[in-house]
Design a protein around this motif. Sequence first.
Motif, PDB file in Angstrom:
ATOM      1  N   SER A  13       0.865  -1.008  -0.043  1.00 15.65           N
ATOM      2  CA  SER A  13       0.152  -0.559  -0.072  1.00 15.65           C
ATOM      3  C   SER A  13       0.844   1.131  -0.116  1.00 15.65           C
ATOM      4  CB  SER A  13      -0.597  -0.346   1.187  1.00 15.65           C
ATOM      5  OG  SER A  13      -1.546   1.026   0.758  1.00 15.65           O
ATOM      6  N   ALA A  14       1.496   1.098   0.874  1.00 15.58           N
ATOM      7  CA  ALA A  14       2.603   1.981   0.662  1.00 15.58           C
ATOM      8  C   ALA A  14       3.584   2.501  -0.270  1.00 15.58           C
ATOM      9  CB  ALA A  14       4.088   1.728   2.356  1.00 15.58           C
ATOM     10  N   PHE A  15       4.095   1.652  -0.398  1.00 20.06           N
ATOM     11  CA  PHE A  15       4.644   1.911  -1.921  1.00 20.06           C
ATOM     12  C   PHE A  15       3.579   1.996  -3.075  1.00 20.06           C
ATOM     13  CE2 PHE A  15       5.787  -0.342  -6.407  1.00 20.06           C
ATOM     14  CZ  PHE A  15       7.974  -0.043  -6.246  1.00 20.06           C
ATOM     15  N   GLY A  16       2.596   1.815  -3.448  1.00 18.06           N
ATOM     16  CA  GLY A  16       1.814   2.011  -4.674  1.00 18.06           C
ATOM     17  C   GLY A  16       1.775   3.213  -4.491  1.00 18.06           C
ATOM     18  N   THR A  17       1.067   3.773  -3.105  1.00 19.29           N
ATOM     19  CA  THR A  17       0.884   4.919  -3.380  1.00 19.29           C
ATOM     20  C   THR A  17       1.616   6.287  -3.673  1.00 19.29           C
ATOM     21  OG1 THR A  17      -0.824   4.470  -1.471  1.00 19.29           O
ATOM     22  CG2 THR A  17       0.002   6.645  -1.619  1.00 19.29           C
ATOM     23  N   LEU A  18       2.784   5.693  -2.753  1.00 14.31           N
ATOM     24  CA  LEU A  18       3.845   6.631  -3.365  1.00 14.31           C
ATOM     25  C   LEU A  18       4.389   6.883  -5.343  1.00 14.31           C
ATOM     26  CD1 LEU A  18       6.078   8.602  -1.962  1.00 14.31           C
ATOM     27  CD2 LEU A  18       7.551   5.841  -1.538  1.00 14.31           C
ATOM     28  N   PHE A  19       4.849   5.630  -5.333  1.00 10.25           N
ATOM     29  CA  PHE A  19       4.913   5.492  -6.632  1.00 10.25           C
ATOM     30  C   PHE A  19       3.920   5.686  -7.827  1.00 10.25           C
ATOM     31  CE2 PHE A  19       4.588   2.572 -10.713  1.00 10.25           C
ATOM     32  CZ  PHE A  19       5.458   3.326 -11.367  1.00 10.25           C
ATOM     33  N   PHE A  46      -1.240  -2.869 -11.626  1.00 15.88           N
ATOM     34  CA  PHE A  46      -1.302  -4.053 -10.397  1.00 15.88           C
ATOM     35  C   PHE A  46      -0.199  -2.767  -9.699  1.00 15.88           C
ATOM     36  CE2 PHE A  46      -2.725  -8.250 -11.803  1.00 15.88           C
ATOM     37  CZ  PHE A  46      -3.827  -7.605 -12.852  1.00 15.88           C
ATOM     38  N   LEU A  47       0.565  -2.570  -9.160  1.00 15.55           N
ATOM     39  CA  LEU A  47       2.092  -2.085  -8.620  1.00 15.55           C
ATOM     40  C   LEU A  47       1.123  -1.333  -7.833  1.00 15.55           C
ATOM     41  CD1 LEU A  47       5.158  -1.886 -11.437  1.00 15.55           C
ATOM     42  CD2 LEU A  47       4.996  -4.319  -9.005  1.00 15.55           C
ATOM     43  N   GLU A  48       0.524  -0.723  -8.515  1.00 12.33           N
ATOM     44  CA  GLU A  48      -0.063   1.171  -8.044  1.00 12.33           C
ATOM     45  C   GLU A  48      -0.813   0.777  -7.105  1.00 12.33           C
ATOM     46  OE1 GLU A  48      -1.408   4.365 -10.511  1.00 12.33           O
ATOM     47  OE2 GLU A  48       1.167   4.207 -11.384  1.00 12.33           O
ATOM     48  N   THR A  49      -1.609  -0.324  -7.005  1.00  9.13           N
ATOM     49  CA  THR A  49      -3.112  -0.785  -6.159  1.00  9.13           C
ATOM     50  C   THR A  49      -2.278  -1.767  -5.103  1.00  9.13           C
ATOM     51  OG1 THR A  49      -3.546  -2.283  -8.107  1.00  9.13           O
ATOM     52  CG2 THR A  49      -5.076  -0.857  -8.236  1.00  9.13           C
ATOM     53  N   GLY A  50      -1.367  -2.316  -5.614  1.00 10.22           N
ATOM     54  CA  GLY A  50      -1.000  -3.149  -4.182  1.00 10.22           C
ATOM     55  C   GLY A  50      -1.191  -4.694  -4.624  1.00 10.22           C
ATOM     56  N   ARG A  51      -1.377  -5.103  -5.757  1.00 14.40           N
ATOM     57  CA  ARG A  51      -1.862  -6.260  -6.456  1.00 14.40           C
ATOM     58  C   ARG A  51      -0.750  -7.421  -6.864  1.00 14.40           C
ATOM     59  NH1 ARG A  51      -6.884  -6.720 -10.096  1.00 14.40           N
ATOM     60  NH2 ARG A  51      -6.552  -8.950  -9.893  1.00 14.40           N
ATOM     61  N   SER A  52       0.718  -6.169  -7.102  1.00 15.26           N
ATOM     62  CA  SER A  52       1.317  -6.704  -7.429  1.00 15.26           C
ATOM     63  C   SER A  52       2.900  -6.315  -6.703  1.00 15.26           C
ATOM     64  CB  SER A  52       2.193  -6.882  -8.586  1.00 15.26           C
ATOM     65  OG  SER A  52       1.599  -7.287  -9.761  1.00 15.26           O
ATOM     66  N   PRO A  54       6.766  -5.172  -6.428  1.00 16.14           N
ATOM     67  CA  PRO A  54       8.092  -5.380  -7.373  1.00 16.14           C
ATOM     68  C   PRO A  54       9.336  -6.890  -7.172  1.00 16.14           C
ATOM     69  CG  PRO A  54       7.723  -3.477  -6.257  1.00 16.14           C
ATOM     70  CD  PRO A  54       6.617  -3.799  -6.233  1.00 16.14           C
ATOM     71  N   SER A  55      10.078  -6.806  -7.357  1.00 14.79           N
ATOM     72  CA  SER A  55      11.873  -7.146  -6.711  1.00 14.79           C
ATOM     73  C   SER A  55      12.391  -5.610  -7.153  1.00 14.79           C
ATOM     74  CB  SER A  55      12.198  -7.786  -8.238  1.00 14.79           C
ATOM     75  OG  SER A  55      11.916  -6.856  -9.276  1.00 14.79           O
ATOM     76  N   LYS A  56      13.159  -5.955  -6.547  1.00 12.31           N
ATOM     77  CA  LYS A  56      14.122  -4.918  -5.912  1.00 12.31           C
ATOM     78  C   LYS A  56      14.832  -4.420  -7.632  1.00 12.31           C
ATOM     79  CE  LYS A  56      18.064  -3.515  -3.410  1.00 12.31           C
ATOM     80  NZ  LYS A  56      18.607  -3.935  -2.531  1.00 12.31           N
ATOM     81  N   GLY A  57      15.533  -5.174  -8.759  1.00 14.39           N
ATOM     82  CA  GLY A  57      15.383  -4.486  -9.911  1.00 14.39           C
ATOM     83  C   GLY A  57      14.479  -3.880 -10.426  1.00 14.39           C
ATOM     84  N   MET A  58      12.976  -4.317  -9.932  1.00 19.67           N
ATOM     85  CA  MET A  58      12.144  -3.660 -10.796  1.00 19.67           C
ATOM     86  C   MET A  58      11.518  -2.605 -10.168  1.00 19.67           C
ATOM     87  SD  MET A  58       9.673  -3.172 -13.341  1.00 19.67           S
ATOM     88  CE  MET A  58       9.707  -4.473 -13.697  1.00 19.67           C
ATOM     89  N   VAL A  59      12.316  -1.670  -8.271  1.00 21.24           N
ATOM     90  CA  VAL A  59      12.049  -1.163  -7.710  1.00 21.24           C
ATOM     91  C   VAL A  59      13.065   0.046  -8.372  1.00 21.24           C
ATOM     92  CG1 VAL A  59      12.449   0.509  -5.705  1.00 21.24           C
ATOM     93  CG2 VAL A  59      10.784  -2.007  -6.422  1.00 21.24           C
ATOM     94  N   ALA A  80       8.552  -0.238  -0.553  1.00 14.54           N
ATOM     95  CA  ALA A  80       8.366  -2.124  -1.439  1.00 14.54           C
ATOM     96  C   ALA A  80       8.816  -2.803  -0.196  1.00 14.54           C
ATOM     97  CB  ALA A  80       9.247  -1.909  -2.599  1.00 14.54           C
ATOM     98  N   GLY A  81       9.924  -2.349   0.737  1.00 11.80           N
ATOM     99  CA  GLY A  81       9.830  -3.899   2.011  1.00 11.80           C
ATOM    100  C   GLY A  81      11.739  -3.689   1.516  1.00 11.80           C
ATOM    101  N   TYR A  82      12.007  -3.116   0.629  1.00 16.43           N
ATOM    102  CA  TYR A  82      13.786  -3.770   0.178  1.00 16.43           C
ATOM    103  C   TYR A  82      14.378  -2.975   1.351  1.00 16.43           C
ATOM    104  CZ  TYR A  82      12.017  -6.767  -3.248  1.00 16.43           C
ATOM    105  OH  TYR A  82      10.520  -7.130  -4.531  1.00 16.43           O
ATOM    106  N   SER A  83      15.592  -3.379   1.370  1.00 13.60           N
ATOM    107  CA  SER A  83      16.689  -2.648   2.440  1.00 13.60           C
ATOM    108  C   SER A  83      17.334  -0.850   0.882  1.00 13.60           C
ATOM    109  CB  SER A  83      18.039  -3.085   2.472  1.00 13.60           C
ATOM    110  OG  SER A  83      18.929  -3.711   1.214  1.00 13.60           O
ATOM    111  N   GLN A  84      17.752  -0.273   1.497  1.00 13.79           N
ATOM    112  CA  GLN A  84      17.924   1.475   1.221  1.00 13.79           C
ATOM    113  C   GLN A  84      19.282   1.130   0.006  1.00 13.79           C
ATOM    114  OE1 GLN A  84      17.569   4.827   2.941  1.00 13.79           O
ATOM    115  NE2 GLN A  84      14.983   4.199   3.524  1.00 13.79           N
TER     116      GLN A  84
END
Length: 271
Positions: A13-19, A46-52, A54-59, A80-84
């Motif tokens: 939800s956080a990633f989709g909103t920010l993206f 799907f990324l924006e709504t949280g249905r998918s 992303p991999s770290k590479g995709m981010v 997205a839950g990955y380390s910076q």
Amino acid sequence: MAEHLELTGPHMSAFGTLFREMRQGKRLSQMDFALACEVSAKHISFLETGRSQPSKGMVLHLAQMLQTDLAGTNRLLSAAGYSQVYSDQDLSAPGMAMIREALEHLLQSHLPYPAVVFDHEYYLVMANQAMQEMMVRMVELGAQFPAPPNFLLSLLDSTGIKPFVGDWEAMACHMLQRVYQEHLSGPYRDQPNRLLEKALTVPGVPQNWKSHVVENLDYPAIPFTLNLGDQQLRIFSTIATIGTPLDVTAQNLRIEHFFPMDESSKDYWRA
């Protein structure tokens, strides 16, 4: 490159909103952005709504296509839950020694003229001897500088730099418009412009700053007049950044060099 993974964790939800905010900030539709990224519009949705997820590479790929800065990339990764991937060290940290030495070299090599380093919110980070002496002279003439000094706020403050600037209103409008435009083009455009909001609370700020016609807003040299007692200095300044850093702090630093515009101003610093 894998487009997505199965949805896991509480981060989407956080990633989709920010993206979505970042994409809309670039004024790109989902279709246009999908074409640029070479993925399907459905996947972007799907990324924006949280249905998918992303991999770290995709981010990292999305951040690159959004042309976000290092801090913005770190924010997307965290959401997205990955380390910076980019460090955010204080300039005094051991790992920043090379950057610090490079900045000191730039400041010292500009003597006898003033030069400073400030961050993205215009707080003073470093200053060479000529700038320090000029600030001491202003204090002798009644100026007050908080710690750390803020170039923008001091410029607007009647107890700061304001009394010394001959063409103050034009300079104030120039700087306010610059801060406004920088925020709109930066990675935090979806958040309040706290520096501008604070600046506009300073008494005496021109009410027409936004509509005031400022010449050469995008010109790299900013001319102005500084009156120090009976000494009038005609100056222009240039602002530069550090090229291709891999640290958030370093990317946000700016180096401003001040140059005299006439012989009497040159003589002031050469004496």
